[in-house]
Design a protein around this motif. Structure first.
Motif, PDB file in Angstrom:
ATOM      1  N   THR A 251       0.846  -1.195   0.000  1.00  0.00           N
ATOM      2  CA  THR A 251       0.000   0.000   0.000  1.00  0.00           C
ATOM      3  C   THR A 251       0.873   1.233   0.000  1.00  0.00           C
ATOM      4  O   THR A 251       1.812   1.345   0.798  1.00  0.00           O
ATOM      5  CB  THR A 251      -0.914   0.013   1.234  1.00  0.00           C
ATOM      6  OG1 THR A 251      -1.720  -1.162   1.230  1.00  0.00           O
ATOM      7  CG2 THR A 251      -1.825   1.230   1.218  1.00  0.00           C
ATOM      8  N   TYR A 252       0.591   2.144  -0.915  1.00  0.00           N
ATOM      9  CA  TYR A 252       1.330   3.405  -1.008  1.00  0.00           C
ATOM     10  C   TYR A 252       0.333   4.541  -0.845  1.00  0.00           C
ATOM     11  O   TYR A 252      -0.554   4.726  -1.684  1.00  0.00           O
ATOM     12  CB  TYR A 252       2.036   3.503  -2.352  1.00  0.00           C
ATOM     13  CG  TYR A 252       2.931   4.720  -2.496  1.00  0.00           C
ATOM     14  CD1 TYR A 252       4.216   4.718  -1.968  1.00  0.00           C
ATOM     15  CD2 TYR A 252       2.491   5.873  -3.147  1.00  0.00           C
ATOM     16  CE1 TYR A 252       5.044   5.816  -2.090  1.00  0.00           C
ATOM     17  CE2 TYR A 252       3.313   6.973  -3.270  1.00  0.00           C
ATOM     18  CZ  TYR A 252       4.581   6.950  -2.741  1.00  0.00           C
ATOM     19  OH  TYR A 252       5.404   8.048  -2.865  1.00  0.00           O
ATOM     20  N   ASP A 253       0.439   5.280   0.258  1.00  0.00           N
ATOM     21  CA  ASP A 253      -0.500   6.362   0.573  1.00  0.00           C
ATOM     22  C   ASP A 253      -1.945   5.883   0.495  1.00  0.00           C
ATOM     23  O   ASP A 253      -2.828   6.572  -0.038  1.00  0.00           O
ATOM     24  CB  ASP A 253      -0.290   7.545  -0.375  1.00  0.00           C
ATOM     25  CG  ASP A 253       0.975   8.319  -0.071  1.00  0.00           C
ATOM     26  OD1 ASP A 253       1.573   8.086   0.989  1.00  0.00           O
ATOM     27  OD2 ASP A 253       1.379   9.159  -0.898  1.00  0.00           O
ATOM     28  N   GLY A 254      -2.179   4.695   1.024  1.00  0.00           N
ATOM     29  CA  GLY A 254      -3.526   4.151   1.053  1.00  0.00           C
ATOM     30  C   GLY A 254      -3.991   3.518  -0.243  1.00  0.00           C
ATOM     31  O   GLY A 254      -5.107   3.007  -0.315  1.00  0.00           O
ATOM     32  N   ARG A 328       9.437  -0.073  -1.254  1.00  0.00           N
ATOM     33  CA  ARG A 328       8.353  -1.059  -1.189  1.00  0.00           C
ATOM     34  C   ARG A 328       8.583  -2.023  -0.024  1.00  0.00           C
ATOM     35  O   ARG A 328       7.662  -2.294   0.757  1.00  0.00           O
ATOM     36  CB  ARG A 328       8.288  -1.840  -2.502  1.00  0.00           C
ATOM     37  CG  ARG A 328       7.161  -2.834  -2.583  1.00  0.00           C
ATOM     38  CD  ARG A 328       7.304  -3.814  -3.739  1.00  0.00           C
ATOM     39  NE  ARG A 328       7.585  -3.192  -5.015  1.00  0.00           N
ATOM     40  CZ  ARG A 328       7.618  -3.860  -6.164  1.00  0.00           C
ATOM     41  NH1 ARG A 328       7.396  -5.176  -6.178  1.00  0.00           N
ATOM     42  NH2 ARG A 328       7.883  -3.242  -7.294  1.00  0.00           N
ATOM     43  N   ALA A 329       9.805  -2.537   0.108  1.00  0.00           N
ATOM     44  CA  ALA A 329      10.105  -3.466   1.196  1.00  0.00           C
ATOM     45  C   ALA A 329       9.904  -2.805   2.555  1.00  0.00           C
ATOM     46  O   ALA A 329       9.375  -3.422   3.494  1.00  0.00           O
ATOM     47  CB  ALA A 329      11.535  -3.975   1.062  1.00  0.00           C
ATOM     48  N   ALA A 330      10.326  -1.543   2.684  1.00  0.00           N
ATOM     49  CA  ALA A 330      10.172  -0.841   3.957  1.00  0.00           C
ATOM     50  C   ALA A 330       8.694  -0.696   4.322  1.00  0.00           C
ATOM     51  O   ALA A 330       8.303  -0.910   5.484  1.00  0.00           O
ATOM     52  CB  ALA A 330      10.836   0.537   3.876  1.00  0.00           C
ATOM     53  N   LEU A 331       7.867  -0.345   3.353  1.00  0.00           N
ATOM     54  CA  LEU A 331       6.442  -0.173   3.634  1.00  0.00           C
ATOM     55  C   LEU A 331       5.788  -1.499   3.993  1.00  0.00           C
ATOM     56  O   LEU A 331       4.912  -1.557   4.877  1.00  0.00           O
ATOM     57  CB  LEU A 331       5.753   0.468   2.430  1.00  0.00           C
ATOM     58  CG  LEU A 331       6.204   1.900   2.106  1.00  0.00           C
ATOM     59  CD1 LEU A 331       5.504   2.418   0.856  1.00  0.00           C
ATOM     60  CD2 LEU A 331       5.955   2.840   3.286  1.00  0.00           C
TER      61      LEU A 331
END
Length: 579
Positions: A251-254, A328-331
């Protein structure tokens, strides 16, 4: 060619001038103090004009002094380390026609050998470091050189680009070079084989048997369907080829994102194409595509797919922005909650506080972004040390040697390999499909990038030092032995995902193992793309990890959390680091 400390004779003119100007401006007393390891400016010389009777002003004064001391001490620590020795493989001096070095984009003769005057002009521009001298370079076509001045950028955080160690790529005639080019040929032939078929596919079996012959092979041993085209780092040889961080939705900014991508059509089972399979196109690429030569786009599959073969792995590494797989991995890791955090995080066990600007999501993402400066270190090595030729250029040397057009010193382990006959047949298929080379084959390396390779030297690999630094940071931030929940694996054609069952499909998948695998996927994905070698990746890993270590050492005194015991992580070679 190496040196422990740079003498004035060993510095390039731009570096010498700028450093003399800096040191000369300090004054003799300050310079003597710096050389002796003492601060060049005493705290008492600071002009504190604020009212010292107000508590908030006094606090600000203390922070002002402390901030100065921290910055000064960090710079002094780096200055005292000196410059790490860097040695070339000697090819630039060994071959007057520069057949072992990068020259793409400059004028070339019919053998793809660089015009000596143009190469010397490039060396002069690198020596002076002047923008104007690069502007005066004679180019052979429409492609521009990629940022040769980027390696001369100074950093105010972490080590200087010239002050870190850098490995040496194998020489043109060496068995190591033969082995890594043979591996690239086999990767090209295996691009369209699903990872699920490796245990039974005859081309994979042939690749394994051939690569066993190479005395300079640097990959994991024994070479098996499970280990071929992988790296010998903890967790990388276990489970699926592809990291969970490239397969799991995120998920990126929801906004929910499914990690499927558009991939070029397969060559061997479809209507796809590769590039630089004909000599005319290869020569145009070395010259930078002169006016009148065409740059052909790839033929794309309309179906979005998960990474399931080397072609999709290469495409992913060809279109990412270095930083994005680790964002991406961090999120994904942050979404797993506090249990996934390293036990060293000072807020993990806190009763009253949580991290944000320090030891929280904002801090982690800021550090990930700061590591973009590693391009300075990488480009210093690329342009100012090695100037190592790209794989497509090496393929041209092999082609001209096999055709008898030139007597290049290619190691016999490669020249006698059965992979070359297979490559000739593969390139014949592509050339007939594209209407090139009168439908005849070649011994050139088929690449996925339409222009053949980027317009900067090969060593070290950019995805390598990106992977080394950012995978290490994420291992330091999160719990390395935390087991990834609900793991998945791609199905045969990449149209869907299937459950990965620990204990049945393989061992449990951990944070460290899957981050190491992500480093492998992004770096060796560039090899599958046809534009880097295994050694570029390995030396890039070490460079990235070394810079991160020095970066975190510099950061450590800035943290106010007194209970923090320092970072720790396991390097890609399995070595434990505690800071």
């Amino acid at each position: 060619m190496g040196h422990a400390q740079a003498t004035p004779e060993e510095m390039n003119p731009q570096e010498l001038t700028s450093r003399r100007g800096f040191l000369g401006g300090m004054g003799s007393a300050a310079l003597a103090a710096l050389a002796a390891g003492a601060p060049p400016v005493d705290d008492s010389s600071l002009d504190l004009l604020e009212d010292p009777t107000r508590p908030e002003t006094r606090r600000a004064q203390i922070r002002r002094i402390r901030s100065y001391q921290l910055r000064q001490q960090a710079a002094l620590n780096e200055f005292k380390r000196g410059i790490f020795p860097k040695r070339t493989n000697g090819d630039e001096e060994r071959y007057p026609h520069r057949i072992g070095n990068y020259s793409k984009g400059l004028p070339h003769n019919e053998l793809g050998e660089v015009d000596p005057n143009a190469y010397d002009a490039m060396l002069r521009a690198l020596a002076t470091g002047r923008f104007e001298d690069f502007e005066a370079l004679p180019l052979g076509g429409r492609l521009k050189l990629t940022n040769p001045l980027g390696g001369l950028t100074y950093d105010l955080v972490g080590p200087d680009a010239a002050a870190v160690r850098l490995g040496t790529p194998p020489a043109l005639a060496s068995p190591e070079a033969a082995a890594q080019v043979a591996e690239l040929y086999w990767m090209a032939l295996c691009r369209d084989i699903p990872f699920t078929d490796y245990a039974s596919d005859p081309t994979i079996a042939a690749a394994i048997e051939d690569l066993k012959r190479y005395s300079g092979y640097l990959g994991p041993k024994p070479i098996t369907p499970q280990t071929i085209f992988r790296m010998d780092s903890p967790g990388v040889l276990e489970g699926p080829m592809v990291s969970q961080f490239l397969l799991r939705p995120w998920t990126y900014d929801g906004i929910p994102i499914e990690p499927r991508l558009q991939v070029p059509l397969p060559v061997t089972t479809g209507e796809g194409i590769d590039f630089l399979t004909s000599y005319d196109e290869w020569l145009a690429a070395q010259r930078g595509f002169p006016e009148g030569t065409a740059i052909t786009p790839p033929r794309m599959d309309p179906v979005l797919r998960y990474i399931h073969d080397l072609r999709s792995l290469g495409q992913n590494a060809g279109v990412d922005l270095h930083y994005t797989p680790y964002l991406r991995a961090a999120l994904i890791l942050l979404s797993l909650g506090d249990a996934a955090l390293s036990d060293r995080n000072p807020y993990k066990a806190s009763r009253t506080q949580s991290g944000f600007a320090s030891f929280g999501p904002s801090h982690l993402l800021q550090l990930l972004g700061c590591l973009t400066r590693l391009s300075h270190h990488g480009f210093y090595g690329k342009w100012y040390i090695h100037r190592y030729l790209r794989p497509d250029a090496f393929g041209g040397r092999v082609h001209n040697r096999r055709r008898g057009a030139a007597d290049y010193p290619i190691h016999p382990e490669l020249l006698e390999s059965p992979v070359l006959e297979r490559i000739q047949a593969y390139n014949e298929l592509v050339n007939k499909r594209r209407g090139l080379n009168d439908g005849q084959g070649s011994f050139l390396l088929p690449v996925m990038m339409p222009i053949g390779s980027p317009t900067d030297p090969s060593h070290p690999g950019g995805h390598g030092y990106t992977a080394g630094s950012r995978s290490a940071l994420l291992k330091a931030w999160f719990k390395e032995d935390f087991v990834i929940p609900n793991p998945v694996k791609p199905n045969r054609d990449g149209t869907g995902l299937e459950p990965y069952v620990p204990g049945v499909d393989g061992p449990p998948l951990t944070v460290a193992g899957e981050l190491n695998k992500l480093a492998h996927n992004t770096a060796m994905g560039r090899d599958a793309y046809g534009i880097h070698y295994r050694n570029d990746d390995l030396d890039g890993f070490r460079l990235g990890e070394d810079v991160l270590i020095r970066f975190l050492q510099e950061e450590r005194p800035t943290y106010p959390e007194s209970v923090f015991q320092g970072f720790a992580f396991t390097r890609l070679d399995g070595t434990l680091v505690e800071l």
